[in-house]
Design a protein around this motif. Structure first.
Motif, PDB file in Angstrom:
ATOM      1  N   ALA A 125      -4.339   1.888   0.469  1.00  0.00           N
ATOM      2  CA  ALA A 125      -3.947   1.736   1.871  1.00  0.00           C
ATOM      3  C   ALA A 125      -4.538   0.475   2.490  1.00  0.00           C
ATOM      4  CB  ALA A 125      -4.368   2.965   2.669  1.00  0.00           C
TER       5      ALA A 125
ATOM      6  N   GLN B  19      -0.464   7.122   3.135  1.00  0.00           N
ATOM      7  CA  GLN B  19      -0.658   7.872   1.894  1.00  0.00           C
ATOM      8  C   GLN B  19       0.438   8.921   1.711  1.00  0.00           C
ATOM      9  OE1 GLN B  19      -4.708   9.068   2.616  1.00  0.00           O
ATOM     10  NE2 GLN B  19      -5.537   7.350   1.450  1.00  0.00           N
TER      11      GLN B  19
ATOM     12  N   THR C 234       3.067   8.823  -1.354  1.00  0.00           N
ATOM     13  CA  THR C 234       3.215   9.988  -2.229  1.00  0.00           C
ATOM     14  C   THR C 234       4.661  10.455  -2.295  1.00  0.00           C
ATOM     15  OG1 THR C 234       0.947  10.668  -1.748  1.00  0.00           O
ATOM     16  CG2 THR C 234       2.421  12.356  -2.623  1.00  0.00           C
TER      17      THR C 234
END
Length: 189
Positions: A47, A61, A65
């Protein structure tokens, strides 16, 4: 005497390390090798590399994902493509935030300098300053930063051009990604 002992211990340690190294040569199975190859995806999308001040690490995140789950890269090339697709997608989201900030600034400026009834009435509202302050400050700051970077040229047009170029680039990556994946499936069959 302690020097000799240190050397003996060091030699023993070196020999033990050499013996242990023979046992740990990395993953053996194709599944293990694949998991290992995905490390670049995990580390390439940290990040802190892709976020600017004010952006939410958790949101990035979650986005990362969900994109990885969707694209499910199978080899190193797909991992690299996936990284680029995710980064460009995040930039597209950022453009939207910056655009919001630019328009918010323009609206507030127009209201303050307006001589028509709408602007005057808004300025007369007792809660005008509070409403203006409650505008999301992150888009405001990002929009201001972008406007300054544009040297007060038409930041909205420049942002729109950047958005379209990024969108086209990302779409080409996605098209190539799936074309390569389909080509690899055909070779297997």
């Amino acid at each position: 005497m302690s020097k000799e002992k240190t050397n003996v211990v060091s030699i023993k340690r070196i020999e033990a390390n050499r013996r242990n190294a023979k046992h740990s040569t990395g993953p053996k199975t194709s599944a293990g090798k694949f998991r290992s190859s995905r490390n670049s995806l995990k580390h390439g999308l940290e990040a802190r590399r892709h976020l600017i001040i004010g952006e939410d690490v958790k949101e990035f995140q979650e986005y990362r994902t969900s994109q990885i789950r969707f694209y499910d890269p199978k080899d190193a090339i797909e991992v690299d493509d996936c990284i680029q697709i995710i980064v460009l997608g995040w930039k597209l989201r950022r453009f939207s935030v910056v655009e919001t900030g630019l328009f918010n600034q323009d609206i507030v400026q127009q209201i303050k300098t307006s001589i028509n009834n709408i602007g005057v009435n808004l300025l007369k509202r007792s809660d005008f300053e509070e409403v203006a302050k409650e505008l999301d400050q992150i888009p405001e700051l990002q929009g201001l930063s972008f406007r300054r970077d544009c040297k007060e040229e038409n930041a909205n047009i420049k942002l729109n051009t950047m958005y379209i170029r990024t969108l086209v680039c990302r779409q080409k990556l996605i098209d190539n990604y799936f074309a390569r994946r389909n080509s690899n499936k055909n070779k297997i069959n």
